[in-house]
Design a protein around this motif. Structure first.
Motif, PDB file in Angstrom:
ATOM      1  N   UNK A 177       0.847  -1.191   0.000  1.00 16.58           N
ATOM      2  CA  UNK A 177       0.000   0.000   0.000  1.00 16.58           C
ATOM      3  C   UNK A 177       0.884   1.242   0.000  1.00 16.58           C
ATOM      4  N   UNK A 178       0.282   2.377  -0.344  1.00 15.73           N
ATOM      5  CA  UNK A 178       1.033   3.632  -0.375  1.00 15.73           C
ATOM      6  C   UNK A 178       1.677   3.922   0.976  1.00 15.73           C
ATOM      7  N   UNK A 179       1.007   3.532   2.066  1.00 10.49           N
ATOM      8  CA  UNK A 179       1.559   3.757   3.403  1.00 10.49           C
ATOM      9  C   UNK A 179       2.865   2.985   3.607  1.00 10.49           C
ATOM     10  N   UNK A 180       2.976   1.802   3.008  1.00  9.66           N
ATOM     11  CA  UNK A 180       4.222   1.028   3.099  1.00  9.66           C
ATOM     12  C   UNK A 180       5.361   1.770   2.413  1.00  9.66           C
ATOM     13  N   UNK A 181       5.081   2.354   1.252  1.00  8.21           N
ATOM     14  CA  UNK A 181       6.096   3.086   0.514  1.00  8.21           C
ATOM     15  C   UNK A 181       6.516   4.348   1.268  1.00  8.21           C
ATOM     16  N   UNK A 182       5.562   5.049   1.838  1.00 10.52           N
ATOM     17  CA  UNK A 182       5.869   6.252   2.620  1.00 10.52           C
ATOM     18  C   UNK A 182       6.737   5.905   3.821  1.00 10.52           C
ATOM     19  N   UNK A 183       6.401   4.832   4.503  1.00 13.68           N
ATOM     20  CA  UNK A 183       7.172   4.428   5.676  1.00 13.68           C
ATOM     21  C   UNK A 183       8.590   4.033   5.281  1.00 13.68           C
ATOM     22  N   UNK A 184       8.718   3.287   4.181  1.00 10.24           N
ATOM     23  CA  UNK A 184      10.039   2.878   3.713  1.00 10.24           C
ATOM     24  C   UNK A 184      10.864   4.108   3.338  1.00 10.24           C
ATOM     25  N   UNK A 185      10.240   5.042   2.640  1.00 10.80           N
ATOM     26  CA  UNK A 185      10.922   6.277   2.263  1.00 10.80           C
ATOM     27  C   UNK A 185      11.408   7.025   3.502  1.00 10.80           C
ATOM     28  N   UNK A 186      10.562   7.227   4.468  1.00 12.40           N
ATOM     29  CA  UNK A 186      10.959   7.985   5.674  1.00 12.40           C
ATOM     30  C   UNK A 186      12.079   7.293   6.438  1.00 12.40           C
ATOM     31  N   UNK A 187      12.083   5.962   6.433  1.00 17.86           N
ATOM     32  CA  UNK A 187      13.077   5.226   7.199  1.00 17.86           C
ATOM     33  C   UNK A 187      14.443   5.178   6.517  1.00 17.86           C
ATOM     34  N   UNK A 188      14.455   5.031   5.186  1.00 21.41           N
ATOM     35  CA  UNK A 188      15.713   4.743   4.498  1.00 21.41           C
ATOM     36  C   UNK A 188      16.236   5.868   3.614  1.00 21.41           C
ATOM     37  N   UNK A 189      15.440   6.886   3.345  1.00 21.42           N
ATOM     38  CA  UNK A 189      15.879   7.959   2.469  1.00 21.42           C
ATOM     39  C   UNK A 189      16.226   9.233   3.245  1.00 21.42           C
ATOM     40  N   UNK A 190      16.773   9.048   4.429  1.00 15.05           N
ATOM     41  CA  UNK A 190      17.153  10.187   5.246  1.00 15.05           C
ATOM     42  C   UNK A 190      18.481  10.797   4.841  1.00 15.05           C
ATOM     43  N   UNK A 191      18.694  12.041   5.259  1.00 12.67           N
ATOM     44  CA  UNK A 191      19.932  12.750   4.917  1.00 12.67           C
ATOM     45  C   UNK A 191      21.168  12.033   5.460  1.00 12.67           C
ATOM     46  N   UNK A 192      21.073  11.471   6.653  1.00 17.98           N
ATOM     47  CA  UNK A 192      22.224  10.787   7.251  1.00 17.98           C
ATOM     48  C   UNK A 192      22.510   9.464   6.545  1.00 17.98           C
ATOM     49  N   UNK A 193      21.599   9.045   5.705  1.00 18.51           N
ATOM     50  CA  UNK A 193      21.730   7.781   4.995  1.00 18.51           C
ATOM     51  C   UNK A 193      22.085   8.004   3.534  1.00 18.51           C
ATOM     52  N   UNK A 194      22.384   9.246   3.152  1.00 18.66           N
ATOM     53  CA  UNK A 194      22.597   9.587   1.745  1.00 18.66           C
ATOM     54  C   UNK A 194      24.078   9.729   1.412  1.00 18.66           C
ATOM     55  N   UNK A 195      24.443   9.238   0.236  1.00 20.22           N
ATOM     56  CA  UNK A 195      25.762   9.464  -0.351  1.00 20.22           C
ATOM     57  C   UNK A 195      25.523  10.148  -1.696  1.00 20.22           C
ATOM     58  N   UNK A 196      26.002  11.374  -1.823  1.00 21.14           N
ATOM     59  CA  UNK A 196      25.764  12.180  -3.017  1.00 21.14           C
ATOM     60  C   UNK A 196      27.042  12.224  -3.849  1.00 21.14           C
ATOM     61  N   UNK A 197      26.950  11.727  -5.084  1.00 17.63           N
ATOM     62  CA  UNK A 197      28.083  11.769  -6.008  1.00 17.63           C
ATOM     63  C   UNK A 197      27.813  12.837  -7.059  1.00 17.63           C
TER      64      UNK A 197
END
Length: 445
Positions: A198-218
């Motif tokens: 469901x859309x709620x699953x995608x939102x939760x996954x996004x909030x958990x794993x797409x955080x700034x502290x989890x990002x590597x920008x090339x």
């Protein structure tokens, strides 16, 4: 929306030139700059003003190994981020990128998810493309209608793949090799698990794993360090403020050989053999890499091809490779052959591997492998996009900044004794996982 076709054509021409550019002199020694944004994202940047192009890849520890009981969640989350964000529809996103000649892309594997952007560096085009790109990263909408459409498409693809011997073999191999480890999850998921998302699953996954502290920008291309820092801050500032993601659990080695035989009406047998292989940054990596080139990674000059295909004519194709990951990625041998030759081909592959591990390589094989690997290295960094991919890997896996500069030297330093030692310690031929789809026998062991 009115599209400036002349501008699009000019931009596309520039992007094509960039994709094929051979800039060996400029890239002979890469000056990789590294810093953190104020939100804690890691940034890796190479400045190159040869063309008016910039490339960006934002990477997260959000691969399929993070699906946590919902196979397919990571992949559909990453993809749907590009199909609706900040109130823009998928068509508006596509048109907006096309209007300025920009290209949006991305990728996913077990470890990471990435969203990429290639755009002209001119102010108008760059700002327009970055505006859409940052909306995708910061404000994914996960629209219900788009989710339903994509779920239906994915499920149809999964059902089709379930009839294909290559797909059947790959899925069975992952499960047999990795068991309960997250690497056992196929990134496409299962029809039932995808249907339940469901859309709620995608939102939760996004909030958990797409955080700034989890990002590597090339970042790669036509920008100054100051401009690169501004872009990185712009990307990082709008990401969720979620905790850094923990590393994946370690992979366990097989305690005994495992063999799975899966009936299939195909005229060919698809055979895979695997064992937990190597991590990124592993001390044995270069010995295993050069050794595998001799074993099965060098195409027609490899031992497997010579013994199984050329001398005996038992296979259409045979290969081997290592997939270095955060934890032990797989060492795999694969082959395709006629059903009535499957047992002979499998037996010969095992014998070739056993001999390779027990006896090692010759100095002539080693010299030829080094020459081929080093001679082909310039093609690995002959375009901005290829360098960008390396920047992402270096940053995500915390490899040394001089990794590319020292690559050929590391290859040249490998000895035959190191190859024999590394393979004998790392690969146990008596505990391989083997999957045969469409062989002469059925059942499993």
């Amino acid at each position: 929306m009115r599209i400036n076709l002349s501008l699009v054509r000019r931009a596309q021409q520039a992007l094509v030139v960039a994709a094929g550019l051979v800039a060996l002199q400029a890239h002979a020694a890469l000056n990789i700059q590294h810093w953190q944004t104020s939100q804690g994202s890691e940034v890796y940047f190479v400045e190159n003003h040869d063309l008016p192009i910039i490339d960006i890849s934002t990477n997260f520890a959000a691969g399929s190994a993070r699906d946590a009981g919902k196979p397919g969640l990571a992949g559909i989350t990453r993809y749907l981020m590009t199909l609706g964000a900040g109130g823009l529809t998928d068509q508006q996103i596509s048109n907006g990128m096309a209007d300025v000649g920009a290209v949006l892309g991305g990728e996913l594997d077990a470890d990471r998810a990435a969203l990429k952007l290639r755009t002209l560096s001119s102010v108008r085009e760059q700002n327009a493309a970055l505006d859409i790109y940052t909306k995708i990263l910061h404000q994914p909408d996960f629209p219900q209608a788009t989710l339903a459409r994509e779920k239906a498409r994915i499920i149809a693809g999964l059902k089709e793949a379930a009839t294909q011997p290559a797909s059947i073999a790959n899925r069975a191999l992952l499960k047999a090799l990795y068991g309960n480890h997250p690497y056992a999850v196929d990134e496409e998921g299962e029809p039932e698990s995808v249907n339940a998302l469901a859309a709620a699953d995608l939102q939760q996954f996004y909030r958990q794993y797409y955080g700034a502290k989890n990002a590597v920008i090339a970042l790669m291309g036509d920008m100054t360090p100051e401009q690169a820092k501004a872009i990185a801050e712009r990307i990082s500032a709008g990401l969720p403020d979620s905790p850094a993601v923990a590393e994946l659990p370690e992979v366990s080695y097989p305690q005994a050989a495992v063999e799975r035989r899966i009936p299939h009406p195909a005229s060919q047998s698809h055979i895979l053999l695997a064992y937990p292989g190597v991590k990124r940054g592993d001390a044995d990596y270069f010995a295993l890499y050069v050794g595998n080139y001799i074993l099965g990674g060098g195409g027609f000059v490899s031992r497997l091809t010579e013994e199984v295909r050329e001398k005996r004519g038992l296979v259409y194709s045979v290969y081997s490779y290592f997939i270095p990951m955060q934890q032990l990625g797989q060492f795999q041998i694969g082959l395709q052959t006629k059903r009535d030759q499957a047992e002979d081909a499998l037996k010969l592959v095992r014998e070739t591997l056993d001999k390779f591990i027990s006896q090692g390589v010759t100095e002539a094989e080693l010299k030829a492998a080094k020459q081929n690997i080093i001679g082909g290295f310039p093609l690995r960094i002959d375009s901005n996009s290829k360098i960008l991919d390396y920047l992402a890997v270096i940053g995500f896996y915390k490899l040394p900044l001089n990794y590319l500069d020292e690559f050929n030297g590391k290859v040249e330093a490998v000895t035959a004794a190191q190859i024999k030692d590394a393979f004998s310690r790392r690969i146990d031929p008596n505990k391989l996982v083997t999957v045969v789809v469409g062989g002469t026998d059925s059942g499993s062991k």
